[in-house]
Scaffold this active site. Structure first.
Site, PDB file in Angstrom:
ATOM      1  CE1 TYR A 175      49.920 -16.947 -39.691  1.00 23.50           C
ATOM      2  CE2 TYR A 175      49.245 -15.933 -37.624  1.00 23.50           C
ATOM      3  CZ  TYR A 175      48.924 -16.528 -38.833  1.00 23.50           C
ATOM      4  OH  TYR A 175      47.602 -16.703 -39.169  1.00 23.50           O
ATOM      5  CE  LYS A 225      48.150 -14.878 -42.385  1.00 24.46           C
ATOM      6  NZ  LYS A 225      47.356 -15.128 -43.616  1.00 24.46           N
ATOM      7  CB  ILE A 231      40.905 -21.638 -39.161  1.00 25.29           C
ATOM      8  CG1 ILE A 231      40.946 -20.138 -39.490  1.00 25.29           C
ATOM      9  CG2 ILE A 231      39.903 -22.340 -40.070  1.00 25.29           C
ATOM     10  CD1 ILE A 231      41.427 -19.831 -40.900  1.00 25.29           C
ATOM     11  CB  THR A 235      42.322 -26.750 -40.059  1.00 24.11           C
ATOM     12  OG1 THR A 235      43.495 -26.490 -39.263  1.00 24.11           O
ATOM     13  CG2 THR A 235      41.786 -25.440 -40.622  1.00 24.11           C
TER      14      THR A 235
END
Length: 231
Positions: free
Chosen positions: A149, A153, A182, A184
């Protein structure tokens, strides 16, 4: 210089997710004409004036161009792009798979490259424009299990810097935001014991993105801006 986006046509990839929907609402409230693009075919309920186009493989240049052309025809052009489309995999290298790395690059980096390249065919003719990429704070310092990941990024960050240099005499700016976690529903489900009050809300992150899309942000290009909340 104004932070209003009145009359601007903005495309948001990954637009059906939590951040995409929040960003669409924020941009619309500032007067922008917003198109949400997503791989999912199930379009969410959106306020009047927001165009939702599903079933788009943003890793496919032909599909991306067709979707952008549809937006340009509907709105009279394209003024900005926000590359939200992305995904996350937690997997240690030991016992992990190379397919996880391929998937992270395909979803997080390839979609940003294809969408940005597609956007340029519309933005360059206008002599101005904005591209904002969603990076990650993990691209600066990755934790265990976040190699694939974070690497993808980090690619988004380098894309941002390189493209900003490429376009610095065109009136088109390219920047990235680097959120921590974030807030969510998916992240709350994955981390039920975490203190979500320390995370960054989609609404707060959307306001930072909206500023970077505005005329007031014209002097800023090539920046990778941490948006860490209190993490």
């Amino acid at each position: 210089m104004s932070t209003s986006l009145q009359g601007k046509s903005i495309i948001v990839t990954g637009g059906f997710g939590a951040l995409g929907r929040a960003l669409g609402a924020e941009l619309s409230s500032l007067g922008a004409r917003v198109a949400l693009l997503d791989r999912s075919g199930a379009a969410p309920d959106t306020p009047a004036g927001i165009l939702a186009i599903g079933g788009i493989d943003l890793g496919d240049p032909t599909a991306a161009h067709g979707a952008f052309a549809q937006v340009a025809s509907r709105f009279g052009g394209v003024d900005g792009l926000v590359n939200v489309a992305g995904a996350f995999i937690w997997e240690k290298l030991e016992g992990g798979t190379i397919e996880a790395w391929d998937r992270m690059y395909a979803i997080n980096l390839r979609t940003a490259v294809v969408a940005s390249q597609t956007a340029l065919s519309f933005l360059l003719g206008r002599g101005a424009g904005r591209i904002v990429n969603i990076g990650a704070l993990a691209s600066v310092k990755a934790a265990a299990g976040m190699g694939a990941y974070a690497a993808s990024k980090a690619g988004v960050a380098r894309l941002t810097e390189s493209l900003a240099e490429e376009l610095k005499d065109t009136g088109i700016t390219v920047n990235a935001v680097l959120p921590s976690i974030i807030d969510t529903p998916a992240n709350r489900a994955d981390m039920p014991d975490a203190d979500a009050s320390r995370w960054v809300t989609p609404e707060a992150l959307s306001k930072v993105i909206a500023f970077l899309l505005s005329d007031a942000a014209a002097p800023i290009s090539g920046a990778c801006i941490p948006v860490a909340g209190r993490v």
